[in-house]
Design a protein around this motif. Structure first.
Motif, PDB file in Angstrom:
ATOM      1  N   ARG A   1      42.851  63.086  14.987  1.00  0.00           N
ATOM      2  CA  ARG A   1      44.134  62.550  15.437  1.00  0.00           C
ATOM      3  C   ARG A   1      43.963  61.749  16.723  1.00  0.00           C
ATOM      4  O   ARG A   1      43.212  62.148  17.613  1.00  0.00           O
ATOM      5  N   ILE A   2      44.681  60.631  16.794  1.00  0.00           N
ATOM      6  CA  ILE A   2      44.630  59.793  17.993  1.00  0.00           C
ATOM      7  C   ILE A   2      46.052  59.449  18.418  1.00  0.00           C
ATOM      8  O   ILE A   2      46.959  59.340  17.591  1.00  0.00           O
ATOM      9  N   THR A   3      46.232  59.257  19.716  1.00  0.00           N
ATOM     10  CA  THR A   3      47.539  58.890  20.261  1.00  0.00           C
ATOM     11  C   THR A   3      47.460  57.638  21.134  1.00  0.00           C
ATOM     12  O   THR A   3      48.495  57.024  21.413  1.00  0.00           O
TER      13      THR A   3
ATOM     14  N   ALA B   1      55.175  59.557  14.446  1.00  0.00           N
ATOM     15  CA  ALA B   1      54.109  59.140  13.525  1.00  0.00           C
ATOM     16  C   ALA B   1      52.804  59.791  13.929  1.00  0.00           C
ATOM     17  O   ALA B   1      52.485  59.893  15.121  1.00  0.00           O
ATOM     18  N   VAL B   2      52.060  60.258  12.943  1.00  0.00           N
ATOM     19  CA  VAL B   2      50.742  60.840  13.183  1.00  0.00           C
ATOM     20  C   VAL B   2      49.692  59.821  12.768  1.00  0.00           C
ATOM     21  O   VAL B   2      49.711  59.314  11.639  1.00  0.00           O
ATOM     22  N   TYR B   3      48.775  59.518  13.690  1.00  0.00           N
ATOM     23  CA  TYR B   3      47.699  58.574  13.416  1.00  0.00           C
ATOM     24  C   TYR B   3      46.365  59.312  13.438  1.00  0.00           C
ATOM     25  O   TYR B   3      46.130  60.157  14.310  1.00  0.00           O
ATOM     26  N   ARG B   4      45.535  58.969  12.473  1.00  0.00           N
ATOM     27  CA  ARG B   4      44.223  59.604  12.380  1.00  0.00           C
ATOM     28  C   ARG B   4      43.129  58.539  12.352  1.00  0.00           C
ATOM     29  O   ARG B   4      43.190  57.605  11.545  1.00  0.00           O
ATOM     30  N   LYS B   5      42.152  58.711  13.202  1.00  0.00           N
ATOM     31  CA  LYS B   5      40.980  57.832  13.205  1.00  0.00           C
ATOM     32  C   LYS B   5      39.953  58.371  12.219  1.00  0.00           C
ATOM     33  O   LYS B   5      39.602  59.548  12.249  1.00  0.00           O
ATOM     34  N   HIS B   6      39.481  57.498  11.339  1.00  0.00           N
ATOM     35  CA  HIS B   6      38.457  57.924  10.390  1.00  0.00           C
ATOM     36  C   HIS B   6      37.111  58.036  11.087  1.00  0.00           C
ATOM     37  O   HIS B   6      36.720  57.174  11.870  1.00  0.00           O
ATOM     38  N   ILE B   7      36.405  59.121  10.809  1.00  0.00           N
ATOM     39  CA  ILE B   7      35.038  59.321  11.313  1.00  0.00           C
ATOM     40  C   ILE B   7      34.102  59.217  10.119  1.00  0.00           C
ATOM     41  O   ILE B   7      34.239  59.942   9.139  1.00  0.00           O
ATOM     42  N   GLY B   8      33.161  58.284  10.195  1.00  0.00           N
ATOM     43  CA  GLY B   8      32.366  57.911   9.030  1.00  0.00           C
ATOM     44  C   GLY B   8      31.251  58.853   8.636  1.00  0.00           C
ATOM     45  O   GLY B   8      30.089  58.443   8.475  1.00  0.00           O
ATOM     46  N   LEU B   9      31.572  60.098   8.479  1.00  0.00           N
ATOM     47  CA  LEU B   9      30.647  61.088   7.931  1.00  0.00           C
ATOM     48  C   LEU B   9      31.140  61.412   6.531  1.00  0.00           C
ATOM     49  O   LEU B   9      32.290  61.815   6.355  1.00  0.00           O
ATOM     50  N   TYR B  10      30.281  61.212   5.525  1.00  0.00           N
ATOM     51  CA  TYR B  10      30.689  61.412   4.138  1.00  0.00           C
ATOM     52  C   TYR B  10      29.824  62.456   3.457  1.00  0.00           C
ATOM     53  O   TYR B  10      28.620  62.545   3.720  1.00  0.00           O
TER      54      TYR B  10
ATOM     55  N   ARG C   1      47.353  54.048  22.176  1.00  0.00           N
ATOM     56  CA  ARG C   1      47.813  52.845  21.481  1.00  0.00           C
ATOM     57  C   ARG C   1      46.670  51.842  21.279  1.00  0.00           C
ATOM     58  O   ARG C   1      46.611  51.155  20.258  1.00  0.00           O
ATOM     59  N   GLY C   2      45.779  51.760  22.259  1.00  0.00           N
ATOM     60  CA  GLY C   2      44.668  50.833  22.127  1.00  0.00           C
ATOM     61  C   GLY C   2      43.787  51.136  20.935  1.00  0.00           C
ATOM     62  O   GLY C   2      43.294  50.227  20.258  1.00  0.00           O
ATOM     63  N   LEU C   3      43.587  52.430  20.648  1.00  0.00           N
ATOM     64  CA  LEU C   3      42.794  52.826  19.481  1.00  0.00           C
ATOM     65  C   LEU C   3      43.560  52.584  18.192  1.00  0.00           C
ATOM     66  O   LEU C   3      42.999  52.116  17.194  1.00  0.00           O
ATOM     67  N   ILE C   4      44.845  52.895  18.206  1.00  0.00           N
ATOM     68  CA  ILE C   4      45.665  52.740  17.007  1.00  0.00           C
ATOM     69  C   ILE C   4      45.703  51.278  16.562  1.00  0.00           C
ATOM     70  O   ILE C   4      45.652  50.971  15.366  1.00  0.00           O
ATOM     71  N   GLU C   5      45.760  50.365  17.512  1.00  0.00           N
ATOM     72  CA  GLU C   5      45.886  48.941  17.193  1.00  0.00           C
ATOM     73  C   GLU C   5      44.551  48.226  17.093  1.00  0.00           C
ATOM     74  O   GLU C   5      44.512  47.055  16.707  1.00  0.00           O
ATOM     75  N   ASN C   6      43.461  48.901  17.410  1.00  0.00           N
ATOM     76  CA  ASN C   6      42.127  48.279  17.381  1.00  0.00           C
ATOM     77  C   ASN C   6      41.642  48.159  15.935  1.00  0.00           C
ATOM     78  O   ASN C   6      41.469  49.167  15.250  1.00  0.00           O
ATOM     79  N   PRO C   7      41.387  46.951  15.429  1.00  0.00           N
ATOM     80  CA  PRO C   7      40.939  46.801  14.042  1.00  0.00           C
ATOM     81  C   PRO C   7      39.549  47.359  13.793  1.00  0.00           C
ATOM     82  O   PRO C   7      39.163  47.564  12.629  1.00  0.00           O
TER      83      PRO C   7
END
Length: 248
Positions: A134-136, A175-184, A138-144
């Motif tokens: 989870r992230i809050t 709103a809940v925002y989640r940053k994907h962490i690329g571990l698969y 704004r810079g991370l949420i809007e960063n492509p």
């Protein structure tokens, strides 16, 4: 499902000829190469039966052998790390779970690896699983460059995007925002299957390969983590890494 029912291996794809950071796996980080630090952290995971580096470069192969790690040589023409992992998994037909561990996160947490292995073991209908935090900010949420993911009530991915998702139309609704962490982690049969899939339009639009899997109907589970890691994409990221190390 108990641990004895499955064998899980972690594979670290590592190539020398990175466009943004050539030689990245062999960069020195406080006396150890990046690939050694990733390997050692992954080896601390209790849920993995084996950790292997997959590379197409003899310099990386020799460096891994120097610190006593397991390494598999692969073809040079793989379009993605996933394809390299799929080839490297072939010599291990007994493995039913294959984890793709990013080779540019030298301080990945073993707890995250163990969490993801347990997560997919407990959900036999899942074909792939990954992590999100989870992230809050704004810079991370809007960063492509920060990939976001939205999930359903079954902790399965609905969509991944470089855009802020969900779109918050009503400011009064949280709103809940989640940053994907690329571990698969993949079921072994599914891993080989996805390497044969044609690119999906959504994947081509967003430049995210996981949209190929979603677009082809695969179920991707998303486990939530509170731990943060740092990826090294450019040489200047090493400055951020030094600050990250000091906070550990």
């Amino acid at each position: 499902m108990s641990k004895n029912d499955t064998q899980s291996i972690g594979i670290i794809p590592a190539r020398y000829d990175s466009v943004r950071f050539p030689g990245k796996p062999l960069v020195d980080i406080r006396g150890k190469t990046m690939i050694q630090r990733v390997y050692e952290r992954a080896s601390e995971a209790k849920e993995l039966d084996l950790v292997v580096v997959a590379t197409d470069d003899v310099r990386i192969r020799d460096a891994v052998r120097t610190f006593g790690g397991q390494v598999v040589m692969t073809r040079r023409d793989h379009p993605s790390g996933t394809d390299r992992v799929a080839e490297a998994a072939l010599p291990y037909p007994e493995a039913t779970l294959i984890m793709n561990i990013q080779g540019d996160e030298p301080f990945i947490f073993a707890e995250q690896i163990d969490q993801l292995v347990r997560f997919i073991r407990e959900r036999p209908t899942l074909e792939i699983a990954t992590l999100a935090k989870r992230i809050t900010e704004r810079g991370l949420i809007e960063n492509p460059n920060v990939v976001k993911v939205v999930i359903n009530a079954e902790s399965q991915a609905l969509y991944f995007s470089r855009s802020p998702i969900p779109f918050q139309r009503d400011p009064a609704v949280a709103a809940v925002y989640r940053k994907h962490i690329g571990l698969y982690i993949y079921r072994a049969t599914v891993l080989q299957q996805i390497t044969r899939m044609e690119p999906h339009p959504l994947e081509q639009i967003e430049k995210l390969e996981q949209l190929r899997w979603l677009g082809n109907g695969l179920k991707i589970g998303v486990a939530e983590t509170t731990l943060e890691s740092i990826a090294i994409d450019h040489p200047e990221d090493l400055i951020r890494l030094e600050k990250f190390i000091d906070q550990l």
